[in-house]
Design a protein around this motif. Sequence first.
Motif, mmCIF file in Angstrom:
data_model
loop_
_atom_site.group_PDB
_atom_site.id
_atom_site.type_symbol
_atom_site.label_atom_id
_atom_site.label_comp_id
_atom_site.label_asym_id
_atom_site.label_seq_id
_atom_site.Cartn_x
_atom_site.Cartn_y
_atom_site.Cartn_z
ATOM 1 N N UNK A 48 -9.102 6.591 -0.924
ATOM 2 C CA UNK A 48 -7.910 6.624 -0.480
ATOM 3 C C UNK A 48 -6.830 6.548 -1.776
ATOM 4 N N UNK A 49 -5.621 7.304 -1.609
ATOM 5 C CA UNK A 49 -4.701 7.593 -2.463
ATOM 6 C C UNK A 49 -3.575 6.792 -2.294
ATOM 7 N N UNK A 50 -3.020 6.154 -3.232
ATOM 8 C CA UNK A 50 -1.795 5.302 -3.279
ATOM 9 C C UNK A 50 -0.644 6.043 -3.936
ATOM 10 N N UNK A 51 0.547 6.312 -3.266
ATOM 11 C CA UNK A 51 1.669 6.941 -4.029
ATOM 12 C C UNK A 51 2.751 5.993 -3.898
ATOM 13 N N UNK A 52 3.326 5.860 -4.943
ATOM 14 C CA UNK A 52 4.445 4.704 -5.187
ATOM 15 C C UNK A 52 5.848 5.432 -5.262
ATOM 16 N N UNK A 53 6.833 4.695 -4.527
ATOM 17 C CA UNK A 53 8.128 5.183 -4.527
ATOM 18 C C UNK A 53 9.129 3.924 -4.804
ATOM 19 N N UNK A 54 9.592 3.880 -6.005
ATOM 20 C CA UNK A 54 10.569 2.569 -6.352
ATOM 21 C C UNK A 54 12.250 2.834 -6.263
ATOM 22 N N UNK A 55 12.959 2.175 -5.487
ATOM 23 C CA UNK A 55 14.208 2.353 -5.459
ATOM 24 C C UNK A 55 14.875 1.012 -5.522
ATOM 25 N N UNK A 61 4.785 2.246 -0.614
ATOM 26 C CA UNK A 61 3.543 2.582 -0.772
ATOM 27 C C UNK A 61 3.328 3.679 0.253
ATOM 28 N N UNK A 62 2.595 4.810 -0.012
ATOM 29 C CA UNK A 62 2.264 5.786 0.944
ATOM 30 C C UNK A 62 0.692 5.810 0.940
ATOM 31 N N UNK A 63 0.180 5.355 1.726
ATOM 32 C CA UNK A 63 -1.283 5.287 1.782
ATOM 33 C C UNK A 63 -2.138 6.286 2.573
ATOM 34 N N UNK A 64 -2.842 6.994 1.886
ATOM 35 C CA UNK A 64 -3.627 8.170 2.419
ATOM 36 C C UNK A 64 -5.437 8.083 2.438
ATOM 37 N N UNK A 65 -5.858 8.233 3.621
ATOM 38 C CA UNK A 65 -7.427 8.048 3.751
ATOM 39 C C UNK A 65 -7.784 6.787 4.368
ATOM 40 N N UNK A 66 -8.800 6.318 3.909
ATOM 41 C CA UNK A 66 -9.408 4.937 4.509
ATOM 42 C C UNK A 66 -9.229 3.788 3.455
ATOM 43 N N UNK A 67 -8.725 2.841 4.055
ATOM 44 C CA UNK A 67 -8.515 1.479 3.282
ATOM 45 C C UNK A 67 -9.815 0.493 3.884
ATOM 46 N N UNK A 68 -10.697 0.581 2.911
ATOM 47 C CA UNK A 68 -11.989 -0.174 3.423
ATOM 48 C C UNK A 68 -12.607 -0.800 2.287
ATOM 49 N N UNK A 69 -13.953 -1.407 2.136
ATOM 50 C CA UNK A 69 -14.398 -2.057 1.176
ATOM 51 C C UNK A 69 -14.296 -1.465 -0.274
ATOM 52 N N UNK A 70 -14.512 -0.086 -0.551
ATOM 53 C CA UNK A 70 -14.402 0.559 -1.625
ATOM 54 C C UNK A 70 -12.940 0.645 -2.283
#
Length: 99
Positions: free
Chosen positions: A1-8, A14-23
Amino acid sequence: MEIKKELNGTALTLFLSGRLDAVTAPDLDKVVQNDLTGITDLTLDFSELVYVASAGLRVLLLAQKRMKKQGSMKLTHVSEDVKDVLDMTGFIDFLTIEE
């Protein structure tokens, strides 16, 4: 999974891509533990998230509990597959989901 952050200001997306699992859940947990100080509006953009497992649900629960004390949290662009998991587990009842 990749996490991209955008602060304003005090809003964090938080933009999450892929799988949010145990790993990958520990990666999101680190963000929840370390990056939410002073944040009053948290948005999790799930437009590229394809799967959520129980470990990911635990982190979502922790994020929701923290943000309830200091502001608000919402999920956006939730796929039908992920929405089905949230529905079956009852998470859909206390998470804010916007289209």
